[in-house]
Design a protein around this motif. Structure first.
Motif, PDB file in Angstrom:
ATOM      1  N   SER A  38       0.881  -1.187   0.073  1.00 29.12           N
ATOM      2  CA  SER A  38      -0.050   0.027   0.026  1.00 29.12           C
ATOM      3  C   SER A  38       0.973   0.879   0.098  1.00 29.12           C
ATOM      4  O   SER A  38       2.116   1.216   0.435  1.00 29.12           O
ATOM      5  CB  SER A  38      -0.951   0.005   1.249  1.00 29.12           C
ATOM      6  OG  SER A  38      -0.128   0.095   2.483  1.00 29.12           O
ATOM      7  N   GLU A  95       0.998   5.538   0.689  1.00 27.08           N
ATOM      8  CA  GLU A  95       0.596   6.658   1.340  1.00 27.08           C
ATOM      9  C   GLU A  95       0.670   7.971   0.535  1.00 27.08           C
ATOM     10  O   GLU A  95       1.792   8.302  -0.213  1.00 27.08           O
ATOM     11  CB  GLU A  95       0.954   7.016   2.791  1.00 27.08           C
ATOM     12  CG  GLU A  95       0.876   5.926   3.504  1.00 27.08           C
ATOM     13  CD  GLU A  95       1.547   6.181   4.989  1.00 27.08           C
ATOM     14  OE1 GLU A  95       2.368   7.419   5.137  1.00 27.08           O
ATOM     15  OE2 GLU A  95       1.243   5.649   5.958  1.00 27.08           O
ATOM     16  N   THR A 146       3.652  10.119  -0.829  1.00 22.32           N
ATOM     17  CA  THR A 146       4.229  10.729   0.162  1.00 22.32           C
ATOM     18  C   THR A 146       5.768  10.746  -0.076  1.00 22.32           C
ATOM     19  O   THR A 146       6.239   9.754  -0.653  1.00 22.32           O
ATOM     20  CB  THR A 146       4.063   9.917   1.368  1.00 22.32           C
ATOM     21  OG1 THR A 146       2.898   9.799   1.770  1.00 22.32           O
ATOM     22  CG2 THR A 146       4.804  10.135   2.648  1.00 22.32           C
TER      23      THR A 146
END
Length: 288
Positions: A3, A5, A21
């Protein structure tokens, strides 16, 4: 599955872009995928943020109408229009008042970078073209030349008759990843000097002067050394040298060249590191 961010930006009524990010840095590297690509499908995009953060850049990947299977019914000009919408959004207060914008295109995304630099240089600080292969040459690698020639002749006839947006039959789609495709996009890709034809090895000097010769912003050509979509008759280094001979040396990056060991998508860790070295060198070279 891993995953990631970040922030989803809605840059127009129906399209989004994903900012990895670290987010909200002053400058932005916009990632533009190629045919069949969408968010997160380009192998090296997820590793770009760790490199670019040290250069003051966030990485944003754009979703286009042409993403995934949409490319066959759209055009480079539509892509560029949407890329400009994202840039204007990112430069606005809502998008973070970003300062410098650099584009990086993979495969057909390189064509988007080329057209963006030619059409809207005032909005872009630099461009990187990776996997910059000829779609015309790639599509004919595993297809009979006579068949492609006849199909192209028939598609051009439709365009000449004002039916450029007509969807072509399955006789065409089986040669283009089973993707629905219009007569216009087929001709744009398969006719020499068509709208998509920036990187073919047989383009005359006059055609290259209309593209490479007119670029007036810094740019980097990062050609995959082991690109499986380049026919064996193409001398990759010679193609790069030809582009360099046409380009204004003021804007051609000295870091341009072959990415060592890289396949089309730059999948291996070693080839990605070499690409990142080229990108870092390019940003520092022009103080971007």
């Amino acid at each position: 599955m891993p995953s990631f961010e970040g922030i989803i930006h809605k840059y127009n009524a129906s399209k989004v872009a994903f900012e990895f990010t670290p987010t909200k840095l002053s400058n932005v590297l916009i990632m533009i995928g190629g045919m069949t690509d969408g968010l997160l499908t380009v192998p090296y995009v997820v590793n770009l943020p760790r490199v670019m953060k040290f250069l003051g850049y966030s990485v944003v990947q754009i979703q286009l109408t042409s993403s995934f299977q949409g490319w066959g019914t759209t055009s480079l000009r539509q892509d560029v229009s949407e890329i400009m919408e994202l840039i204007e959004y990112l430069k606005s207060s809502e998008g973070g008042n970003r300062e410098k914008i650099v584009l990086i295109g993979h495969s057909t995304g390189s064509q988007d970078v080329m057209l963006s630099l030619l059409a809207h240089p005032e909005l872009i600080d630099g461009g990187i073209m990776q996997g910059c292969v000829s779609d015309r040459e790639a599509f004919t690698m595993d297809a009979p030349a006579e068949t492609i020639a006849q199909l192209t002749k028939d598609a051009k006839k439709l365009c000449d008759e004002g039916k450029s947006q007509e969807l072509l039959s399955h006789y065409y789609t089986k040669y283009v990843f089973n993707t629905p495709i219009t007569a216009y996009r087929w001709c744009s890709l398969l006719i020499p000097e068509g709208d998509d034809d920036y990187f073919s090895s047989d383009l005359p000097k006059e055609a290259l002067e209309r593209s490479f010769g007119k670029l007036n912003k810094p740019f980097l050509m990062a050609y995959s050394a082991e690109d499986q979509f380049v026919p064996s008759f193409v001398n990759k280094q010679q193609v790069i040298d030809n582009w360099k001979s046409i380009a204004n040396p003021q804007y051609w990056s000295k870091h341009s060249g072959l990415i060592r060991g890289a396949t089309h998508g730059v999948e291996s860790a070693d080839s990605q590191e070499h690409l990142f070295q080229m990108v870092t060198g390019f940003i520092k070279e022009f103080n971007l």
